[in-house]
Write an enzyme that holds these catalytic residues in place. Structure first.
Site, PDB file in Angstrom:
ATOM      1  N   ASN A 192       6.497 -16.169   5.569  1.00 21.78           N
ATOM      2  CA  ASN A 192       5.465 -15.570   4.943  1.00 21.78           C
ATOM      3  C   ASN A 192       5.843 -15.742   3.350  1.00 21.78           C
ATOM      4  O   ASN A 192       6.562 -14.577   3.036  1.00 21.78           O
ATOM      5  CB  ASN A 192       5.142 -14.132   5.663  1.00 21.78           C
ATOM      6  CG  ASN A 192       4.004 -13.468   4.594  1.00 21.78           C
ATOM      7  OD1 ASN A 192       3.334 -14.005   3.606  1.00 21.78           O
ATOM      8  ND2 ASN A 192       4.049 -12.084   4.604  1.00 21.78           N
ATOM      9  N   LYS A 196       3.847 -15.078   1.019  1.00 20.79           N
ATOM     10  CA  LYS A 196       3.087 -14.015   0.250  1.00 20.79           C
ATOM     11  C   LYS A 196       2.533 -14.731  -1.101  1.00 20.79           C
ATOM     12  O   LYS A 196       1.982 -15.927  -1.015  1.00 20.79           O
ATOM     13  CB  LYS A 196       4.101 -12.620  -0.240  1.00 20.79           C
ATOM     14  CG  LYS A 196       4.696 -12.279   1.143  1.00 20.79           C
ATOM     15  CD  LYS A 196       5.408 -10.972   0.988  1.00 20.79           C
ATOM     16  CE  LYS A 196       5.927 -10.469   2.349  1.00 20.79           C
ATOM     17  NZ  LYS A 196       6.543  -9.312   2.306  1.00 20.79           N
ATOM     18  N   HIS A 212      -1.467  -7.853   7.930  1.00 24.18           N
ATOM     19  CA  HIS A 212      -0.122  -7.668   7.347  1.00 24.18           C
ATOM     20  C   HIS A 212      -0.072  -6.079   6.716  1.00 24.18           C
ATOM     21  O   HIS A 212      -1.161  -5.898   6.167  1.00 24.18           O
ATOM     22  CB  HIS A 212       0.265  -8.753   6.458  1.00 24.18           C
ATOM     23  CG  HIS A 212       1.511  -8.824   5.899  1.00 24.18           C
ATOM     24  ND1 HIS A 212       2.060  -7.624   4.970  1.00 24.18           N
ATOM     25  CD2 HIS A 212       2.997  -9.155   6.299  1.00 24.18           C
ATOM     26  CE1 HIS A 212       3.490  -7.856   4.665  1.00 24.18           C
ATOM     27  NE2 HIS A 212       3.856  -8.652   5.558  1.00 24.18           N
ATOM     28  N   GLU A 240       0.874  -5.095   4.155  1.00 22.43           N
ATOM     29  CA  GLU A 240       0.448  -5.449   2.268  1.00 22.43           C
ATOM     30  C   GLU A 240      -1.101  -5.149   2.443  1.00 22.43           C
ATOM     31  O   GLU A 240      -1.819  -4.775   1.497  1.00 22.43           O
ATOM     32  CB  GLU A 240       1.096  -6.186   1.663  1.00 22.43           C
ATOM     33  CG  GLU A 240       2.611  -6.141   1.699  1.00 22.43           C
ATOM     34  CD  GLU A 240       3.654  -7.317   1.455  1.00 22.43           C
ATOM     35  OE1 GLU A 240       3.041  -8.421   1.384  1.00 22.43           O
ATOM     36  OE2 GLU A 240       4.918  -6.801   1.632  1.00 22.43           O
ATOM     37  N   GLU A 255       6.400  -5.158  12.446  1.00 22.59           N
ATOM     38  CA  GLU A 255       6.897  -5.212  10.933  1.00 22.59           C
ATOM     39  C   GLU A 255       7.031  -3.903  10.717  1.00 22.59           C
ATOM     40  O   GLU A 255       6.038  -3.219   9.970  1.00 22.59           O
ATOM     41  CB  GLU A 255       6.273  -6.149   9.965  1.00 22.59           C
ATOM     42  CG  GLU A 255       6.301  -7.519  10.473  1.00 22.59           C
ATOM     43  CD  GLU A 255       5.919  -8.453   9.190  1.00 22.59           C
ATOM     44  OE1 GLU A 255       6.758  -9.375   8.916  1.00 22.59           O
ATOM     45  OE2 GLU A 255       4.915  -7.989   8.639  1.00 22.59           O
ATOM     46  N   GLY A 271      10.818  -6.243   2.648  1.00 22.93           N
ATOM     47  CA  GLY A 271      11.194  -6.293   1.624  1.00 22.93           C
ATOM     48  C   GLY A 271      12.289  -5.279   0.850  1.00 22.93           C
ATOM     49  O   GLY A 271      12.270  -5.257  -0.422  1.00 22.93           O
ATOM     50  N   SER A 283      13.042  -7.790   6.405  1.00 22.87           N
ATOM     51  CA  SER A 283      14.245  -8.142   6.111  1.00 22.87           C
ATOM     52  C   SER A 283      15.005  -8.821   6.936  1.00 22.87           C
ATOM     53  O   SER A 283      16.315  -8.943   7.108  1.00 22.87           O
ATOM     54  CB  SER A 283      15.020  -6.706   5.488  1.00 22.87           C
ATOM     55  OG  SER A 283      14.354  -6.038   4.455  1.00 22.87           O
ATOM     56  N   GLY A 309      10.978 -12.567   2.064  1.00 19.80           N
ATOM     57  CA  GLY A 309      12.033 -12.897   0.993  1.00 19.80           C
ATOM     58  C   GLY A 309      12.898 -14.202   1.236  1.00 19.80           C
ATOM     59  O   GLY A 309      12.703 -15.161   0.631  1.00 19.80           O
TER      60      GLY A 309
HETATM   61  P1  PGA Z   1      10.614  -9.743   4.301  1.00 23.13           P
HETATM   62  O1  PGA Z   1       8.960  -9.613   4.551  1.00 23.13           O
HETATM   63  O2  PGA Z   1      11.313 -10.490   5.228  1.00 23.13           O
HETATM   64  O3  PGA Z   1      10.772  -9.919   2.811  1.00 23.13           O
HETATM   65  O4  PGA Z   1      10.948  -8.081   4.445  1.00 23.13           O
HETATM   66  C1  PGA Z   1       8.456  -9.713   5.787  1.00 23.13           C
HETATM   67  C2  PGA Z   1       7.070  -9.758   5.800  1.00 23.13           C
HETATM   68  O5  PGA Z   1       6.350  -9.056   4.833  1.00 23.13           O
HETATM   69  O6  PGA Z   1       6.383 -10.463   6.683  1.00 23.13           O
END
Ligand code: PGA
Length: 240
Positions: free
Chosen positions: A10, A12, A88, A90, A154, A160, A196, A218
């Site tokens: 992803n 983003k 998601h 976010e 998630e 993140g 993460s 990330g």
């Molecule tokens: P992250 O993000 O691996 O940076 O924690 C995962 C996601 O938001 O899908």
């Protein structure tokens, strides 16, 4: 294992990593592992042209209309996407997407032939109050669980932040999610972990019986790290 591992990146609101949208990049499926990326809308075309399994980060359930800034499921499909992220955290947080809207997205995706990856997971405050199971049940209640969809667990507190869920914490929720699937989908539905995930913790997470892959933010922007995670998944699949 009967379910093929899916490793999804992803990206983003970040440009495609340099060299990612090429036929020789690490962002391609391997013998035993499905690999997909979710770029910004601007990079969709290049990823698709490079033969990468590609999806949108969001799709509106309506086919067209007065929705400034949005793009529809039908448009994603017509432009060559095969998947789409729905709900998601976010999007739920910044764009006020409700469980009902996320369910509409998943249904609209299925109608046009896009594979939805529906994201669910509790916030830090909800976990502190031990509400994670209720949250998961509510988030799954309206989803088209009898269709071919993927679910991504998630935990919001792990996204993140570097605070990955322990394999035990993740497995506990993944087992709950699987128990809520209709019987005919129990074995076939993939449930990804996101939050993460990185090369140093991918193996212990992917070894859990109900974790069928990862949705990676990330680390998916770093081709080397993402490639390492794919290699771990490929090795685990071969060992099985
Ligand atoms: P992250 O993000 O691996 O940076 O924690 C995962 C996601 O938001 O899908």
């Amino acid at each position: 294992m009967s379910r093929r591992i899916l490793i999804a990146g992803n990206w983003k609101m970040n440009s495609a990593p340099e060299g990612a949208c090429t036929e020789s990049s690490v962002y391609h499926s391997t013998e035993h592992v499905d690999v997909a990326v979710f770029p910004t809308f601007l990079d969709l075309e290049e990823c698709i042209a490079a033969g990468i399994l590609t999806g949108g980060q969001f799709g509106h359930p309506e086919a067209h209309g007065a929705h400034t800034g949005d793009i529809s499921m039908a448009m994603l499909k017509d432009n060559g996407c095969s998947m789409v992220l729905c709900g998601h955290s976010e999007r739920r947080d910044h764009h006020k997407e409700t469980n009902a809207h996320v369910a509409q997205q998943a249904k609209a995706a299925l109608e046009v032939g896009l594979h939805p990856i529906v994201c669910i997971g509790e916030t830090e405050a909800e976990r502190e109050h031990n509400e994670q199971e209720d949250v998961i049940r509510r988030q799954m209640a309206d989803l088209p669980l009898n269709a071919d969809i993927t679910i991504a667990y998630e935990p919001v507190w792990a996204i993140g932040t570097g605070n990955t869920a322990t394999p035990e914490q993740a497995q506990e929720i993944h087992a709950l999610i699987r128990s809520l699937l209709p019987e005919e989908r129990t074995e076939s539905t993939r449930i990804l972990y996101g939050g993460s995930m990185k090369p140093s913790n991918a193996q212990e997470l992917l070894l859990q019986p109900d974790i069928d892959g990862g949705l990676i933010g990330g680390a998916s922007l770093e081709p080397e790290a993402f490639g390492e995670i794919i290699a771990i998944a490929e090795q685990l699949s071969q060992d099985n």
